[in-house]
Enzyme design. Structure first.
Site, mmCIF file in Angstrom:
data_model
loop_
_atom_site.group_PDB
_atom_site.id
_atom_site.type_symbol
_atom_site.label_atom_id
_atom_site.label_comp_id
_atom_site.label_asym_id
_atom_site.label_seq_id
_atom_site.Cartn_x
_atom_site.Cartn_y
_atom_site.Cartn_z
ATOM 1 N N SER A 104 -2.804 -7.296 3.018
ATOM 2 C CA SER A 104 -3.327 -7.368 4.506
ATOM 3 C C SER A 104 -3.794 -8.858 5.187
ATOM 4 O O SER A 104 -3.342 -8.946 6.305
ATOM 5 C CB SER A 104 -4.389 -6.454 4.677
ATOM 6 O OG SER A 104 -4.248 -5.238 4.183
ATOM 7 N N LYS A 163 -18.295 -5.036 5.888
ATOM 8 C CA LYS A 163 -17.091 -5.917 6.026
ATOM 9 C C LYS A 163 -16.364 -5.595 7.139
ATOM 10 O O LYS A 163 -15.938 -4.502 7.459
ATOM 11 C CB LYS A 163 -16.258 -5.169 4.573
ATOM 12 C CG LYS A 163 -15.009 -6.134 4.302
ATOM 13 C CD LYS A 163 -14.274 -5.521 2.975
ATOM 14 C CE LYS A 163 -12.944 -6.186 2.870
ATOM 15 N NZ LYS A 163 -12.164 -5.529 1.595
ATOM 16 N N ARG A 221 -2.140 -6.076 -8.468
ATOM 17 C CA ARG A 221 -0.762 -7.048 -8.277
ATOM 18 C C ARG A 221 -0.913 -8.229 -8.967
ATOM 19 O O ARG A 221 0.369 -8.507 -9.449
ATOM 20 C CB ARG A 221 -1.092 -7.743 -6.580
ATOM 21 C CG ARG A 221 -0.852 -7.010 -5.604
ATOM 22 C CD ARG A 221 -1.284 -7.268 -4.419
ATOM 23 N NE ARG A 221 -2.913 -7.118 -4.311
ATOM 24 C CZ ARG A 221 -3.680 -7.362 -3.443
ATOM 25 N NH1 ARG A 221 -3.164 -7.712 -2.122
ATOM 26 N NH2 ARG A 221 -4.820 -7.014 -3.495
ATOM 27 N N HIS A 225 0.816 -1.104 -0.143
ATOM 28 C CA HIS A 225 0.024 0.107 0.130
ATOM 29 C C HIS A 225 0.914 1.375 -0.253
ATOM 30 O O HIS A 225 0.610 2.332 -0.602
ATOM 31 C CB HIS A 225 -1.070 -0.054 1.026
ATOM 32 C CG HIS A 225 -1.928 -0.898 1.466
ATOM 33 N ND1 HIS A 225 -2.125 -1.927 2.282
ATOM 34 C CD2 HIS A 225 -2.928 -1.224 0.609
ATOM 35 C CE1 HIS A 225 -2.931 -2.513 2.304
ATOM 36 N NE2 HIS A 225 -3.792 -2.135 0.996
#
Ligand code: ADP
Length: 172
Positions: A131, A44, A93, A20
């Site tokens: 994460s 979430k 990614r 990040h």
């Protein structure tokens, strides 16, 4: 005088990783002001509180006045309008990120024609990093120093100690 270009990098940042940070610094070079904004989504569940996630980010952007840490709830495009952002930055990614990111970019542009989404690719050192992986490694007692900024390593270790995995097991 040229109009300031305002960029918005939204995410859960639960917690912020070196990936990040890599994307944030790349994005900050492409605009005058970058908002790194933590999404607060009641649907979430996050592992770290909103306050923690904001604090982790702030610690890493100290002295960088053109990078502002904020948070928002509701529609991303509404927040973009509020802060007058013209670019949404997202990190890509691998192919697995693409489908979701592509859909989101098109939906956001349909909702707000003036917004463009720019995808940035991190350093190859971080393409594998997420994460969820950081939380999983930390909960299993692994060393996370290569994954998250030094300023938050201890805090994450402390916070994940004696907790059970909140994510799908990744088998590290
Ligand atoms: P979200 O729940 O919005 O996907 P994340 O915090 O997981 O929030 O990710 C925010 C953005 O950062 C996304 O665009 C994601 O693809 C990107 N990102 C996450 N990890 C990395 C990484 N290691 N390298 C590059 N981009 C990343």
């Amino acid at each position: 005088m040229r109009k300031k270009i305002i960029g918005l990098y939204p995410g859960s940042f639960d917690p912020v990783t070196n990936g990040h940070l890599d994307i944030s610094f790349r994005a900050s070079k492409l605009c005058d002001i970058l908002y790194v904004a933590v999404v607060t989504n009641p649907k979430k569940q996050s592992f770290f509180s909103l306050e923690d996630r904001i604090e982790f980010l702030k610690r890493n952007f100290q002295g960088k006045s053109h990078i502002r840490v904020s948070s928002f709830n509701g529609l991303l495009v509404n927040y973009a309008k509020k802060i007058k952002a013209s670019i949404i930055f997202r990190g890509l990614r691998a192919v697995s990120d693409f489908e979701y990111e592509f859909q989101m970019a098109l939906i956001n542009r349909t909702l707000f024609q003036k917004i463009e989404t720019v995808f940035l690719v991190p350093s190859e050192k971080y393409v594998f990093l997420s994460s969820s992986a950081v939380k999983e490694v930390a909960q299993l007692g692994g060393n996370i120093k290569n994954f998250v900024p030094p300023k938050i390593v201890q805090y994450i270790k402390k916070k994940t100690k004696n907790t059970v995995s909140v994510t799908k097991p990744l088998h590290f």
